[in-house]
Design an enzyme around this catalytic site. Structure first.
Site, short mmCIF file in Angstrom:
data_model
loop_
_atom_site.label_atom_id
_atom_site.label_comp_id
_atom_site.label_asym_id
_atom_site.label_seq_id
_atom_site.Cartn_x
_atom_site.Cartn_y
_atom_site.Cartn_z
N SER A 21 0.87 -1.10 0.05
CA SER A 21 -0.05 -0.07 0.12
C SER A 21 1.04 1.26 0.13
O SER A 21 2.02 1.05 0.15
CB SER A 21 -1.01 0.02 1.22
OG SER A 21 0.02 0.04 2.22
N LEU A 23 1.58 3.36 -2.38
CA LEU A 23 2.35 3.67 -3.51
C LEU A 23 1.88 4.88 -4.31
O LEU A 23 2.68 5.49 -5.20
CB LEU A 23 2.26 2.47 -4.66
CG LEU A 23 2.86 1.23 -4.40
CD1 LEU A 23 2.89 0.26 -5.41
CD2 LEU A 23 4.48 1.75 -3.88
N ASP A 154 -6.22 -8.47 -0.79
CA ASP A 154 -7.04 -8.36 0.36
C ASP A 154 -8.14 -8.91 0.03
O ASP A 154 -8.93 -8.83 -0.80
CB ASP A 154 -7.31 -6.58 0.52
CG ASP A 154 -6.03 -5.81 0.59
OD1 ASP A 154 -4.92 -6.48 0.92
OD2 ASP A 154 -6.09 -4.54 0.60
N GLU A 156 -11.06 -8.17 1.52
CA GLU A 156 -12.16 -6.77 1.46
C GLU A 156 -12.25 -6.31 -0.17
O GLU A 156 -13.33 -5.96 -0.40
CB GLU A 156 -11.81 -5.64 2.50
CG GLU A 156 -11.76 -5.91 3.80
CD GLU A 156 -10.35 -6.01 4.52
OE1 GLU A 156 -9.58 -6.64 3.71
OE2 GLU A 156 -10.44 -5.58 5.54
N GLN A 199 5.06 -9.32 -10.98
CA GLN A 199 4.44 -10.53 -11.81
C GLN A 199 3.43 -11.19 -10.91
O GLN A 199 2.52 -11.75 -11.31
CB GLN A 199 5.53 -11.42 -12.15
CG GLN A 199 6.55 -10.91 -12.99
CD GLN A 199 7.79 -12.17 -13.19
OE1 GLN A 199 7.44 -13.26 -13.28
NE2 GLN A 199 9.01 -11.58 -13.25
N VAL A 248 9.48 11.31 -7.58
CA VAL A 248 9.92 12.66 -8.08
C VAL A 248 9.82 13.56 -6.69
O VAL A 248 9.36 13.07 -5.59
CB VAL A 248 8.58 13.09 -8.91
CG1 VAL A 248 8.63 12.84 -10.19
CG2 VAL A 248 7.25 13.00 -8.20
N CYS A 386 -9.83 26.45 12.54
CA CYS A 386 -10.85 25.70 13.17
C CYS A 386 -10.42 25.50 14.51
O CYS A 386 -10.76 26.56 15.51
CB CYS A 386 -11.00 24.25 12.54
SG CYS A 386 -12.82 23.59 12.99
N GLN A 390 -10.46 28.66 17.84
CA GLN A 390 -11.06 28.54 18.91
C GLN A 390 -10.06 28.70 20.01
O GLN A 390 -10.40 29.48 21.22
CB GLN A 390 -11.73 27.17 19.16
CG GLN A 390 -12.91 27.04 18.11
CD GLN A 390 -13.54 25.49 18.21
OE1 GLN A 390 -13.09 24.73 18.92
NE2 GLN A 390 -14.60 25.44 17.13
N HIS A 512 -12.23 25.22 7.23
CA HIS A 512 -10.97 24.67 6.79
C HIS A 512 -10.57 25.00 5.31
O HIS A 512 -10.91 24.34 4.36
CB HIS A 512 -11.12 23.20 6.76
CG HIS A 512 -11.30 22.61 8.22
ND1 HIS A 512 -9.89 22.20 8.77
CD2 HIS A 512 -12.25 22.20 8.75
CE1 HIS A 512 -10.33 21.64 9.99
NE2 HIS A 512 -11.68 21.67 10.04
N GLU A 514 -7.92 24.88 3.93
CA GLU A 514 -6.97 24.03 3.11
C GLU A 514 -7.54 23.12 2.21
O GLU A 514 -7.07 22.75 1.23
CB GLU A 514 -6.13 23.15 4.13
CG GLU A 514 -6.97 22.08 4.96
CD GLU A 514 -7.44 22.57 6.31
OE1 GLU A 514 -7.84 23.74 6.16
OE2 GLU A 514 -7.87 21.78 7.18
N1 GLN Z 1 -13.11 20.43 18.25
C1 GLN Z 1 -13.56 21.40 17.56
C2 GLN Z 1 -15.08 21.58 17.30
O1 GLN Z 1 -15.68 20.46 17.13
C3 GLN Z 1 -12.73 21.79 16.38
C4 GLN Z 1 -12.80 20.82 15.23
C5 GLN Z 1 -11.93 20.96 14.02
O2 GLN Z 1 -10.96 21.80 14.21
N2 GLN Z 1 -11.97 20.65 12.83
O3 GLN Z 1 -15.64 22.57 17.13
#
Ligand code: GLN
Length: 570
Positions: A21, A23, A154, A156, A199, A248, A386, A390, A512, A514
């Site tokens: 796994s 790869l 596997d 599954e 193979q 790479v 997130c 807080q 989030h 990202e």
């Molecule tokens: N634990 C926090 C909440 O539930 C933040 C969650 C997170 O960072 N994704 O609100």
């Protein structure tokens, strides 16, 4: 047993993995998607996960890696992150399914009486359900790339492999292609690349009736013509269908490596489609930029200690994208927040910027609070995501609003000042799976704020995954202490972004970001953060800033070796 041939316009590429796994099947599938899009084809991607969980949302990222969230609020496999970063495919909950989901719908149907009179079996009922979920993607795109999770052999995976075997009969040879990703290990003592595991893995596939058409051969060095010939002979594929997938430096080079090996030509030939020549300029540009950075910065990610590369995949990539936008290399240092608690903030001296990512549970929270205080006081750029936002709220409430025991109700349900509290809509929810505030929500930005300036817009949409929110009862006190709530839900009821005014870059968000960053379109908040870290580093080099920064301490912190948790399951 086989369904009749259907009039389906979409052609399917199935990607399986062999030998071991990890790869990079997800990256390979995403890169195939990127190449086909460069040829003007429309594509989608789907990940089939053979585990029994309904989705990865309740799994620890220690085990499974990051949980990737789609716009429609599905908690999915991290490979969907690769798909979105490499292609323009719009992914939803239909683009990832598990054995758990397959059985869930079969059992619901069985109880409803849909199979009355039948013995419900793996073949044909489970395989038909799998085929139905795959075919539900058909007709909207030219090509659907379907990645089968796990490794051939596997237990599954078997029903999934049987389903895709049947699909070649159902849809016809020209409409279905099998690509197998395999490992060619180099044995140093023999000075040789070994083909035997490949193979065996191809034999395993052939035993269950699948003859792969193309082999993607992962190796730490290129395969020569002799080796390709040998693999072709033993694995029963054409010589030019043996693709050398050499390691790479930067993942965004993979589409070009595949192209140079003739992969996209071979795919369209086998699927009998005509396309224009691929336009690869944007991938070339990314690879060129990544190889020639003008500067270098170190960003410290402070969270829970864990040693798994994949826990923060999207975050890692988004920071790299932010670096691409400023032509700089971003080194990431993962710092265990409990280490900050034990050793103090001195261990942060070797970093140029601080990022506190998402997370669950109170382990190491005090270390995160100390790290944020350090960044705020030394004017080191800080980015909170997130849970990171807080915790920033808690830090400011305690230190600048005089609320010594301020906390999140998640960490201390008895706190006298719950500056972060459970959302009203979350009260009384006991079931853990799929019940958080999930997916895309709109956010309105305050004009003149940092957020507004980097987004260049007043209305944005970002993805969420959390249960707690900033408590509105404390908004006024926090504002008085210098906080600007620069992003709010359209009805003003939820804080989405906060900034601390008296600081070059102290920005945190409840969502989030990202998940939406792309190499070609780095996310505005990551762009802004990296830019500010570069400026901070330049200032530090000129000796114009706060304590403890004159010399870069040689850090005892191993790079890229420590990862954090993004899941309440841990
Ligand atoms: N634990 C926090 C909440 O539930 C933040 C969650 C997170 O960072 N994704 O609100």
């Amino acid at each position: 047993m086989n369904e009749p041939k259907r009039q389906i316009k979409t052609k399917f590429i199935f990607v399986t993995g062999g030998v071991v796994s990890s790869l990079g099947k997800g990256l390979a599938s995403a890169s195939i998607g990127a190449l086909l899009e460069c040829r003007g084809l429309t594509i989608t991607l789907q990940k089939l996960d053979p585990y029994i969980n309904v989705d990865p949302g309740t799994m620890s990222p220690f085990q499974h890696g990051e949980v990737f969230v789609t716009d429609d609020g599905a908690e999915t496999d991290l490979d969907l992150g690769h798909y979105e970063r490499f292609t323009s495919a719009k992914l939803t909950r239909r683009n990832n399914f598990t054995t758990g989901q397959v059985y869930d719908s079969i059992i619901t149907k069985e109880r409803r009486g849909d199979y009355l009179g039948c013995t419900v079996q793996v073949v044909p009922h489970v395989t038909d359900e799998i085929k139905g979920k795959i075919l539900s993607l058909a007709n909207n795109v030219d090509i659907a790339i379907i990645e089968i999770g796990g490794t051939v052999g596997d237990i599954e995976s078997l029903p999934f492999l049987e389903a895709i075997r049947q699909l070649r009969f159902d849809l016809g040879k020209e409409n279905v292609l099998y690509i197998h990703l395999t490992l060619l290990p180099y044995i140093a003592t023999a000075h040789e690349i070994k083909t035997k595991p490949t193979q065996h893995s191809v034999n395993k596939l052939r035993e269950i009736g699948i003859q792969p058409d193309i082999l993607l051969c992962r190796s730490d060095r290129p395969l020569n013509a002799d080796l390709k010939g040998k693999i072709a002979l033993f694995c029963n594929v054409e010589r030019d269908a043996v693709i050398s997938a050499e390691d790479v430096k930067c993942i965004y080079e993979v589409p070009m490596v595949f192209h140079r090996e003739g992969l996209d030509d071979k795919i369209i030939k086998y699927l009998n489609i005509w396309t224009r020549a691929p336009k690869l300029e944007q991938w070339e540009e990314i690879a060129r930029k990544a190889a020639n950075p003008k500067g270098e910065i170190t960003i410290g990610i402070v969270g829970k200690y864990v040693n798994l590369q994949d826990s923060y995949k999207s975050l890692h990539e988004a920071l790299i994208h932010g670096g691409l936008a400023s032509n700089c290399k971003v080194d990431l240092v993962y710092i265990d927040s409990e280490e900050v608690e034990k050793k103090g903030v001195g261990i942060l001296k070797s970093i140029d910027g601080l990022l506190i990512p998402g997370g669950f549970g109170n382990r190491g929270v005090e270390g995160k609070i100390a790290a944020i205080k350090y960044a705020r006081e030394t004017k080191m750029p800080f980015f909170g995501i997130c849970l990171g936002m807080q915790v920033a709220i808690i830090e400011i409430a305690r230190d600048l609003c005089g609320l010594k025991h301020a906390n999140s109700a998640e960490f201390d349900p008895e706190t006298p000042d719950p500056v972060v509290d459970i959302m009203e809509t979350q009260r009384g929810i006991n079931a853990k799976g799929g019940t958080m505030r999930l997916g895309a929500y709109p956010c309105v930005l305050k004009k003149g704020s940092k957020a507004h300036s980097v987004y260049g817009a007043t209305e944005i949409s970002e993805r969420h995954r959390h249960r707690f929110e900033v408590n509105n009862a404390y908004r006024a006190a926090l504002e008085k202490a210098g906080v600007e709530f620069s992003g709010l839900s359209p009805d003003d009821s939820l804080v989405e972004i906060m900034e601390y005014r008296h600081h070059p870059w102290f920005v945190a968000c409840q969502f989030h970001p990202e998940f939406k960053s792309r190499p070609m379109q780095p996310h505005p908040l990551f762009r802004g953060f990296v830019k500010s870290v570069l400026q901070h580093k330049a200032l530090a080099a000129k000796g114009q800033k706060g304590p403890g920064r004159a010399k870069k301490a040689s850090s005892a912190l191993p790079r890229r070796s420590r990862k954090l948790s993004l899941n309440e399951a841990d």
